[in-house]
Design an enzyme around this catalytic site. Sequence first.
Site, PDB file in Angstrom:
ATOM      1  N   LYS A 122       0.886  -1.163   0.000  1.00 34.97           N
ATOM      2  CA  LYS A 122       0.000   0.000   0.000  1.00 34.97           C
ATOM      3  C   LYS A 122       0.923   1.212   0.000  1.00 34.97           C
ATOM      4  O   LYS A 122       1.560   1.533   1.008  1.00 34.97           O
ATOM      5  CB  LYS A 122      -0.909   0.022   1.238  1.00 34.97           C
ATOM      6  CG  LYS A 122      -1.762   1.291   1.276  1.00 34.97           C
ATOM      7  CD  LYS A 122      -2.590   1.429   2.531  1.00 34.97           C
ATOM      8  CE  LYS A 122      -2.944   2.900   2.731  1.00 34.97           C
ATOM      9  NZ  LYS A 122      -3.747   3.144   3.929  1.00 34.97           N
ATOM     10  N   GLY A 164      -7.627   9.313   9.446  1.00 36.39           N
ATOM     11  CA  GLY A 164      -7.919   9.407  10.873  1.00 36.39           C
ATOM     12  C   GLY A 164      -8.940  10.454  11.263  1.00 36.39           C
ATOM     13  O   GLY A 164      -9.217  10.633  12.446  1.00 36.39           O
ATOM     14  N   ALA A 212      -9.173   5.741   3.834  1.00 37.26           N
ATOM     15  CA  ALA A 212      -9.000   6.915   4.693  1.00 37.26           C
ATOM     16  C   ALA A 212     -10.267   7.751   4.826  1.00 37.26           C
ATOM     17  O   ALA A 212     -10.982   7.991   3.857  1.00 37.26           O
ATOM     18  CB  ALA A 212      -7.868   7.806   4.237  1.00 37.26           C
ATOM     19  N   THR A 259      -8.943   3.342  11.630  1.00 35.30           N
ATOM     20  CA  THR A 259      -9.267   4.068  12.856  1.00 35.30           C
ATOM     21  C   THR A 259     -10.717   3.884  13.299  1.00 35.30           C
ATOM     22  O   THR A 259     -10.984   3.710  14.500  1.00 35.30           O
ATOM     23  CB  THR A 259      -8.979   5.574  12.677  1.00 35.30           C
ATOM     24  OG1 THR A 259      -7.656   5.712  12.156  1.00 35.30           O
ATOM     25  CG2 THR A 259      -9.088   6.319  13.986  1.00 35.30           C
TER      26      THR A 259
END
Lengths: 66, 259
Positions: free
Chosen positions: B97, B158, B186, B209
Amino acid sequence: MRIRLNGKDVSLPDGMTLRDLVRHYDLDGEPVAIERNGQIVDRQAFEAEVIQEGDVIEMVRFVGGG
Amino acid sequence: MEPLVIAGRSFRSRLMVGTGKYESLEAMREALDASGAEIVTVAVRRVNLDARETSILSYIDLERYILLPNTAGCHTAEEAVRTARLARAAGLSNWVKLEVIADDGTLLPDPIATVEAAETLVKEGFVVLPYTTDDHVVARRLLEVGCAAVMPYGSAIGTGRGLEAVERIARIVDEIRGRVPVVVDAGIGAPSDAALAMETGADAVLVNTAIARAGDPVAMARAMRLAVEAGYLARRAGRIPKSSVPSPSSPEAGVVGRS
């Protein structure tokens, strides 16, 4: 001998191989990767690679990440 | 669900999960299990010389999961390529990644350096899944240099802000879909974000997250799994167009008491 390992000055017994280094940090069985003086060393070659005074070594492992 | 195919490998799950930020490795293992994911990301870091640390790999069954090492934290193409090479040298995966982050605190990708690093890594035989912006032109460039997927952000890493520009993801889907998978990576904060990404036509979603920091990561992992599946089914089912004109769902005729 003194080497630079992961950005720190470290003293190690003379004649250590990369395999010994992995063992020294209790990483037997762990899929670590090693870069020695800017060159990645194949895992199969750890046994044969003898660390030299002044070597700059990066030793990495996998950790949690996204 | 139809299988997700990346670089010739088939996956039943369309949810990829990260392994960072968990309270404990036990909690991570349970959440991974509940997520149904088959692709899990890990980071590459220097061995801590001052303390013996438990191996995360003791908690990831490599018979079940494929490791997707990331280049998180890298600010230049050179750093990312070096990190990817180290990850491959560890001997578990030639997938990466790719992340090249502009060094400005935003955690947003540097698209030019990402394309540059991707090109190098593809030539070296890596299966490259790049984290990128929601710009369709960058996505096209990543496709052209041979990436195995394109992974645009929904919002910054995040932040949990979801898909801040859903129409931009839709444009990437139009541009890329059918050639390599589009994975929204993300910014996913809640299952509704994951479902929206899939409804918009993403082939998969990558979450870290939002699961790891949830009140109950295992329950959230399951919720994400279901949301991805729901979004996938909804996309295939074909949602109704949005309309500014209301239209009743019940017959207008036959209401009691009307003459």
